[in-house]
Enzyme design. Structure first.
Site, short mmCIF file in Angstrom:
data_model
loop_
_atom_site.label_atom_id
_atom_site.label_comp_id
_atom_site.label_asym_id
_atom_site.label_seq_id
_atom_site.Cartn_x
_atom_site.Cartn_y
_atom_site.Cartn_z
N LYS A 172 -0.45 3.82 3.02
CA LYS A 172 0.75 4.60 3.34
C LYS A 172 0.55 6.06 3.00
O LYS A 172 0.07 6.33 1.89
CB LYS A 172 1.90 4.03 2.51
CG LYS A 172 3.21 4.74 2.64
CD LYS A 172 4.21 4.12 1.71
CE LYS A 172 5.49 4.93 1.78
NZ LYS A 172 6.45 4.49 0.83
N LYS A 208 -1.15 4.31 -1.81
CA LYS A 208 0.03 5.10 -1.46
C LYS A 208 -0.20 6.53 -1.92
O LYS A 208 -0.37 6.80 -3.11
CB LYS A 208 1.28 4.52 -2.13
CG LYS A 208 2.53 5.34 -1.87
CD LYS A 208 3.78 4.65 -2.37
CE LYS A 208 5.00 5.52 -2.16
NZ LYS A 208 6.22 4.90 -2.68
C1 PBG Z 1 9.47 4.62 -3.20
C2 PBG Z 1 9.22 4.70 -1.75
C3 PBG Z 1 9.09 5.86 -0.97
C4 PBG Z 1 8.90 5.43 0.35
C5 PBG Z 1 8.91 4.04 0.34
N1 PBG Z 1 9.08 3.61 -0.96
C6 PBG Z 1 9.25 7.28 -1.32
C7 PBG Z 1 8.41 7.90 -2.33
O1 PBG Z 1 7.40 7.36 -2.79
O2 PBG Z 1 8.76 9.02 -2.69
C8 PBG Z 1 8.72 6.34 1.55
C9 PBG Z 1 8.98 5.71 2.88
C10 PBG Z 1 9.09 6.67 4.00
O3 PBG Z 1 8.88 7.90 3.86
O4 PBG Z 1 9.41 6.18 5.09
N2 PBG Z 1 10.43 3.65 -3.53
#
Ligand code: PBG
Length: 326
Positions: A251, A197
């Site tokens: 991601k 991520k």
């Molecule tokens: C954190 C989380 C995020 C997303 C999914 N889980 C945001 C982040 O890491 O700041 C992003 C998902 C998206 O942008 O569609 N709980």
């Protein structure tokens, strides 16, 4: 007379022939729909930065799940928005917190016919907006956060989650969650690890969707990955697999197709790609301006993510794609 080799165009001459020789295709079984549930909401609240997406009440969440199931979708990814936030994100593991209430209700209604994947993180629940607990100096403390993740995992599984999906990027989170689930007799609950991520600007619209603001204009670069790195993603995936991840996620998706392909080559477990909020909102905005055909672009982008090697795709286009695939 020397004729050209016509073997490429020869197989492109009709829809039926193109479909016959297509290497990849998209199925409704590949799609996971992310959904937001907001404590205290009396109906669906439109999310300004994500046209067509809503913060749901419990009732409208259930109605939306009925619609998605009727379209043939098999899984939803849930995010909870609590009314109260504190330093340790207490509501994330509260038996009666917004996520747990929603899970219990949906599991009662749908049983095993619609899979409930719960996002497992603290950022929607903490008053500072970080994914973990803070030390006095404001930095995120890895190891005390792991204890909280274990508690959240058990609360979610107790409430009916079929799969938990840790997205906080703490070191050792998959092992800590596996141990906590096993100790609570949830040894059959799979972990979908957000392994690779990245600290991406493409999460912008999502933070609006979940009302998360990071204290002091901060960011997540001290725990999410640097977009400059590929090998590091492979190391993250290796570690998560060694810790017991059942599925691994990359991601965002489109800016990291190389990472998806790398993950595919590295492991036999299912690879999930998250086509994130910014990827969705860019297309929707361009569509609203009349610059492109949203449905066609959504299909092309999703197919590209599959071609790169993803088995499953979390996307805000899931319902639209499922409709197009009917
Ligand atoms: C954190 C989380 C995020 C997303 C999914 N889980 C945001 C982040 O890491 O700041 C992003 C998902 C998206 O942008 O569609 N709980």
């Amino acid at each position: 007379m020397d004729f050209p080799d016509r073997r490429l165009r020869r197989l492109r001459s009709s829809d039926a022939l193109r479909q016959l020789v297509a290497e990849y295709s998209l199925s409704v079984n590949d799609l996971i729909a992310p959904l937001f549930v907001r404590e205290g909401a009396s109906g669906p609240v439109p999310i300004a930065t994500m046209p067509g997406q809503f913060q749901h009440s419990e009732d409208s969440l259930e109605a939306e799940c009925h619609r998605l199931k009727a379209l043939g979708l098999k899984a939803v990814l849930l995010f909870g928005l609590p009314l109260t936030k504190d330093a340790v994100g207490s509501e994330a593991s509260n038996r009666d917190g917004v996520m747990q209430q929603a899970l219990r209700r949906l599991r009662n209604t749908f049983g095993d016919s619609l899979l409930l994947i719960s996002d497992l993180c603290l950022d929607e629940y903490t008053n500072h907006g970080h994914c973990g607990l803070l030390r006095p100096d404001g930095s995120v403390d890895n190891d005390s956060t792991l204890v909280r993740y274990g508690e959240v995992a058990v609360a979610q599984a107790n409430a009916g989650a079929h799969i938990v999906a840790p997205s906080g990027m703490m070191d050792g989170q998959v092992r800590a969650i596996r141990q906590a689930l096993d100790a609570a007799h949830h040894e059959m609950t799979p972990i979908l690890a957000y392994s690779a991520k990245y600290a991406s600007a493409l999460y912008g619209p999502f933070r609006d969707a979940v009302d998360v603001e990071i204290v002091g204009g901060g960011n997540r670069r001290a725990y999410q990955q640097d977009p400059a790195n590929f090998r590091e993603a492979m190391a993250e995936i290796d570690l998560d697999l060694a810790e017991g991840a059942d599925l691994v996620m990359v991601k965002p998706a489109l800016t990291y197709l190389d990472v998806i392909a790398g993950a595919r080559a590295r492991t036999t477990v299912p690879i999930v790609a998250y086509h994130v909020s910014g990827e969705y909102s860019m297309v929707k905005a361009a569509g609203e301006l009349g610059y492109l055909d949203v449905a066609a672009v959504a299909m092309e982008q999703t197919l590209a993510i599959k071609r790169a090697g993803a088995d499953l795709i979390c996307t805000y286009f899931a319902a639209d794609l499922a409709e197009a695939l009917q």
